[in-house]
Design a protein around this motif. Structure first.
Motif, short mmCIF file in Angstrom:
data_model
loop_
_atom_site.label_atom_id
_atom_site.label_comp_id
_atom_site.label_asym_id
_atom_site.label_seq_id
_atom_site.Cartn_x
_atom_site.Cartn_y
_atom_site.Cartn_z
N GLY A 171 49.29 27.84 -1.09
CA GLY A 171 50.21 28.05 -2.20
C GLY A 171 49.73 27.53 -3.53
N MET A 172 48.70 26.68 -3.53
CA MET A 172 48.30 26.05 -4.78
C MET A 172 47.60 27.00 -5.76
N PRO A 173 46.72 27.92 -5.30
CA PRO A 173 46.10 28.83 -6.27
C PRO A 173 47.13 29.61 -7.08
N ARG B 257 53.83 38.71 0.28
CA ARG B 257 52.94 37.99 -0.64
C ARG B 257 52.79 38.75 -1.96
N ILE B 258 52.78 40.06 -1.89
CA ILE B 258 52.71 40.86 -3.12
C ILE B 258 53.98 40.65 -3.94
N GLU B 259 55.13 40.68 -3.28
CA GLU B 259 56.40 40.49 -4.01
C GLU B 259 56.51 39.08 -4.59
N ASN B 260 55.83 38.12 -3.98
CA ASN B 260 55.83 36.75 -4.50
C ASN B 260 54.77 36.53 -5.57
N GLY B 261 53.99 37.57 -5.85
CA GLY B 261 52.98 37.46 -6.90
C GLY B 261 51.68 36.83 -6.46
N ARG C 240 50.44 39.69 -11.59
CA ARG C 240 50.80 39.90 -10.18
C ARG C 240 52.26 39.56 -9.95
N LEU C 241 52.73 38.47 -10.57
CA LEU C 241 54.12 38.07 -10.40
C LEU C 241 55.06 39.11 -11.00
N GLU C 242 54.74 39.62 -12.17
CA GLU C 242 55.57 40.64 -12.81
C GLU C 242 55.64 41.89 -11.93
N LEU C 243 54.50 42.31 -11.40
CA LEU C 243 54.47 43.46 -10.50
C LEU C 243 55.31 43.20 -9.26
#
Length: 295
Positions: free
Chosen positions: A111-113, A55-59, A11-14
């Motif tokens: 933010g923890m997950p 949120r998507i851009e932050n992974g 998700r982070l890479e995307l």
């Protein structure tokens, strides 16, 4: 070769690639030399809000079943390379699940997950805590005693404590049982002097740190009470394989925040390195801990 990423890493890479594409695409708004705002990017997309794109851009999220929105964004970003488009669609689709986190999510602060998912994929973790034994070094007895002493103030339940202790032990297992990760921890002397639980709990914790510190992929140093630089707040730096490093801090409300901004990562790395020089060496740290156990 980079190791196969788990769900959070993918998700982070995307997210990183989508953010770069958005920020560097041909401009559609007046006054911009290049790129577009998130507001402009999601205009007209009913299932995708500006906050969701952030949120998507932050992974933290992916497009799940809404792959059509991903393709629409790529078109708006003027991406016409079919190979790249399919790589991003595949990256979104193939992320392995994180079923082990599901049972804990309701008890985790904001933010923890996301952080815990990245922690399990990190290749190196640099961590500092001035007053409490760092979580990945904690024994089950120490962790439970720590949550119990906080219980009257935080108004938490027995189930909350049970879940959080379980999560902490699972996080330990997923990091410490890997042979491709390096863990470097600096503990303020207060973290070892402040009693948590009874004397046996503390002795067990000291013995556990000694055992861990003798492993090749774990380094622990104690920062003693003396003049010199020391950070006042705890933090952790995650060095990820092929992705930007991230620094993690907690706020006063318990929420977890991370940043991959190079300036912030560099600042906290300098803090860590300054304390490495002031802390006891590895052998001195083991001797210090053995003294605390009564040896």
């Amino acid at each position: 070769m980079a190791a196969k990423r788990g769900a959070t890493g993918r998700r982070l890479e995307l997210g990183i690639q989508l953010r770069q594409l958005r920020e560097n695409c041909p401009p559609v708004e007046e006054g911009r030399a290049r790129g577009m705002t998130r507001k402009a990017a999601v205009r007209g997309l009913k299932a995708l809000s500006e906050a969701s794109l952030a949120r998507i851009e932050n992974g933290e999220l992916n497009f799940r079943r809404n792959v059509g929105d991903l393709r629409t964004l790529l078109k708006r970003y003027a991406v016409d390379d079919e190979t790249l488009i399919e790589q991003l669609v595949e990256l979104n689709r193939e992320a392995p699940s994180e079923d082990w986190l599901t049972q804990f999510r309701a008890f985790m602060p904001t933010g923890m997950p996301h952080y815990v998912g990245l922690e399990a994929e990190a290749r190196e973790i640099l961590a500092y805590h001035p007053t409490v034994v760092y979580g990945l070094l904690q024994t089950e007895d120490y962790a439970r005693a720590l949550f119990e002493v906080q219980r009257p103030v935080e108004d938490t339940t027995s189930e909350f404590i049970q879940r959080n202790v379980g999560l902490r032990m699972e996080r330990r297992r997923r990091v410490l049982e890997r042979d491709d990760v390096r863990l470097r921890v600096i503990l303020g002397e207060a973290a070892l002097r402040i009693p948590v639980g009874d004397e046996e709990t503390m002795r067990g914790q000291y013995r556990e740190i000694v055992e861990l510190a003798q492993q090749d992929h774990v380094q622990v140093q104690v920062l003693p009470f003396k003049r010199g630089y020391r950070a006042s707040n705890d933090f952790a730096i995650l060095n990820l394989d092929g992705l930007p490093a991230r620094v993690q801090t907690d706020n006063a409300w318990g929420a977890v925040s991370t940043s991959d901004k190079p300036r912030e990562v560099d600042r906290f790395t300098r803090r860590f390195n300054a304390m490495v020089g002031a802390a006891l060496g590895l052998e001195e740290t083991i001797e210090f801990l053995e003294t605390l156990t009564g040896k």
